[in-house]
Enzyme design. Structure first.
Site, PDB file in Angstrom:
ATOM      1  N   ASP A  12       0.878  -1.167   0.000  1.00 47.56           N
ATOM      2  CA  ASP A  12       0.000   0.000   0.000  1.00 47.56           C
ATOM      3  C   ASP A  12       0.926   1.231   0.000  1.00 47.56           C
ATOM      4  O   ASP A  12       2.132   1.106   0.268  1.00 47.56           O
ATOM      5  CB  ASP A  12      -0.861  -0.033   1.270  1.00 47.56           C
ATOM      6  CG  ASP A  12      -1.571   1.272   1.519  1.00 47.56           C
ATOM      7  OD1 ASP A  12      -2.210   1.787   0.593  1.00 47.56           O
ATOM      8  OD2 ASP A  12      -1.489   1.794   2.664  1.00 47.56           O
ATOM      9  N   ASP A  14      -0.243   5.091   0.895  1.00 45.61           N
ATOM     10  CA  ASP A  14      -0.541   6.101   1.915  1.00 45.61           C
ATOM     11  C   ASP A  14      -0.585   5.479   3.303  1.00 45.61           C
ATOM     12  O   ASP A  14      -1.365   4.559   3.558  1.00 45.61           O
ATOM     13  CB  ASP A  14      -1.876   6.786   1.604  1.00 45.61           C
ATOM     14  CG  ASP A  14      -1.796   7.538   0.292  1.00 45.61           C
ATOM     15  OD1 ASP A  14      -0.907   8.394   0.174  1.00 45.61           O
ATOM     16  OD2 ASP A  14      -2.598   7.252  -0.618  1.00 45.61           O
TER      17      ASP A  14
HETATM   18  C1  XBP Z   1      -5.404   6.057   0.548  1.00 44.13           C
HETATM   19  C2  XBP Z   1      -6.502   6.973   0.353  1.00 44.13           C
HETATM   20  C3  XBP Z   1      -6.390   8.030  -0.623  1.00 44.13           C
HETATM   21  C4  XBP Z   1      -5.601   9.228  -0.265  1.00 44.13           C
HETATM   22  C5  XBP Z   1      -5.888  10.327  -1.242  1.00 44.13           C
HETATM   23  O1  XBP Z   1      -5.901   4.829   1.083  1.00 44.13           O
HETATM   24  O2  XBP Z   1      -7.526   6.833   0.962  1.00 44.13           O
HETATM   25  O3  XBP Z   1      -7.680   8.489  -0.812  1.00 44.13           O
HETATM   26  O4  XBP Z   1      -5.972   9.692   1.031  1.00 44.13           O
HETATM   27  O5  XBP Z   1      -5.614   9.954  -2.522  1.00 44.13           O
HETATM   28  P1  XBP Z   1      -5.022   3.500   1.043  1.00 44.13           P
HETATM   29  P2  XBP Z   1      -6.384  10.582  -3.795  1.00 44.13           P
HETATM   30  O6  XBP Z   1      -3.730   3.836   1.717  1.00 44.13           O
HETATM   31  O7  XBP Z   1      -5.815   2.518   1.870  1.00 44.13           O
HETATM   32  O8  XBP Z   1      -4.863   3.064  -0.381  1.00 44.13           O
HETATM   33  O9  XBP Z   1      -6.844  11.950  -3.413  1.00 44.13           O
HETATM   34  O10 XBP Z   1      -5.351  10.606  -4.885  1.00 44.13           O
HETATM   35  O11 XBP Z   1      -7.535   9.677  -4.106  1.00 44.13           O
HETATM   36 MG    MG Z   2      -2.922   3.099   3.510  1.00 42.26          MG
END
Ligand code: XBP
Ligand code: MG
Length: 258
Positions: A12, A14
């Site tokens: 993953d 973020d």
């Molecule tokens: C990541 C997210 C994303 C980011 C924003 O979740 O929820 O929405 O916060 O990205 P995970 P965008 O780590 O579970 O994949 O604004 O580019 O959508």
């Molecule tokens: Mg995440």
């Protein structure tokens, strides 16, 4: 039954590769709102609540259902959300390119060790593809996007995490069964997505996710650990390990697929 050898690591982005939410995405959302003349502002606590919904466009919509529901009935609201999100992505790119978001402890080390050991690498994230490329370029190494054989990101699947779709999409392209891979996640939504696709999952928590339910993870750690700063094992059996390295990963993978 002969155990399936570990062949690939799926990360993953973020919260897992870097703590991007509070000081990255959140700042960029607020900047986009301000630039559009809106008085919307997501403070740290509110953003934590909004993280219940993955995907930036989906998160804006979720916020509107809570705080400005009448706007959702307006003509052109989808385009407006898409425009705000585009502006947010541009601001986020600038932040990351300025070096604002270092990788979490042990991430660069583990990725280097995995490459040296011949493990295949992939990414499964709900964030926009540009965000992944820029983070890898500026926080991992120039050209490091190419180290990842498959990058599943953003809208390539309509159903975002906690749906398993993004992990299934990545597994299909790797042409590997889930049992040959390990997933790395930081959130309950991410864990549910990875587990839904059948993946053994290692969770490294962060301040936004530390109180979430990770009962279905193979192991829950503070971080991946470094040679000088051991990880803290929150749940599961880390044995005597102090950092997640290839040997420990192989051990955790083998016991989970036995
Ligand atoms: C990541 C997210 C994303 C980011 C924003 O979740 O929820 O929405 O916060 O990205 P995970 P965008 O780590 O579970 O994949 O604004 O580019 O959508
Ligand atoms: Mg995440």
């Amino acid at each position: 039954m002969t155990p399936v050898p570990l062949q690939a690591l799926i990360f993953d982005v973020d919260g897992t590769l870097a703590d991007t939410e509070q000081d990255g995405h959140r700042i960029a959302f607020n900047g986009a709102f301000e630039a559009a003349g809106l008085d919307w502002h997501w403070d740290v606590a509110r953003y934590g609540e909004l993280l219940a919904v993955t995907g930036g466009k989906e998160r804006i919509r979720y916020y509107l259902t809570q705080s400005h529901p009448a706007l959702l009935d307006e003509a052109g609201i989808d385009e407006r959300i898409a425009q705000l999100h585009k502006a947010k992505t541009a601001l986020y790119s600038k932040l990351v390119a300025g070096g604002a978001l270092p990788l979490r402890p042990g991430v660069a080390r583990l990725i280097a060790e995995a490459r040296a050991a011949g493990l295949r690498l992939a990414i499964a994230t709900t964030t926009t593809p540009e965000n992944v490329a820029i983070l890898l370029e500026h926080s991992l190494a120039p050209g490091s996007s190419a180290w990842f054989e498959v990058i599943g990101a953003g809208d390539v699947v309509p159903a975002k995490k906690p749906a398993p779709d993004i992990y299934q999409w990545v597994l299909e392209r790797l042409q590997l069964p889930a049992s040959a891979c390990l997933a790395f996640e930081d959130s309950e939504n991410g864990l549910r997505a990875a587990r839904g696709a059948g993946l053994t999952t290692i969770v490294t928590v962060n301040p936004y996710t530390e109180d979430q339910d990770f009962g279905d993870a193979e192991i829950v750690l503070s971080d991946l650990g470094t040679p000088t700063a051991a990880f803290h094992c929150i749940a599961g059996d880390a044995g005597t390990a102090t950092q997640a390295n290839i040997e420990t990963l192989r051990r955790w993978h083998a016991r989970s697929t036995r």
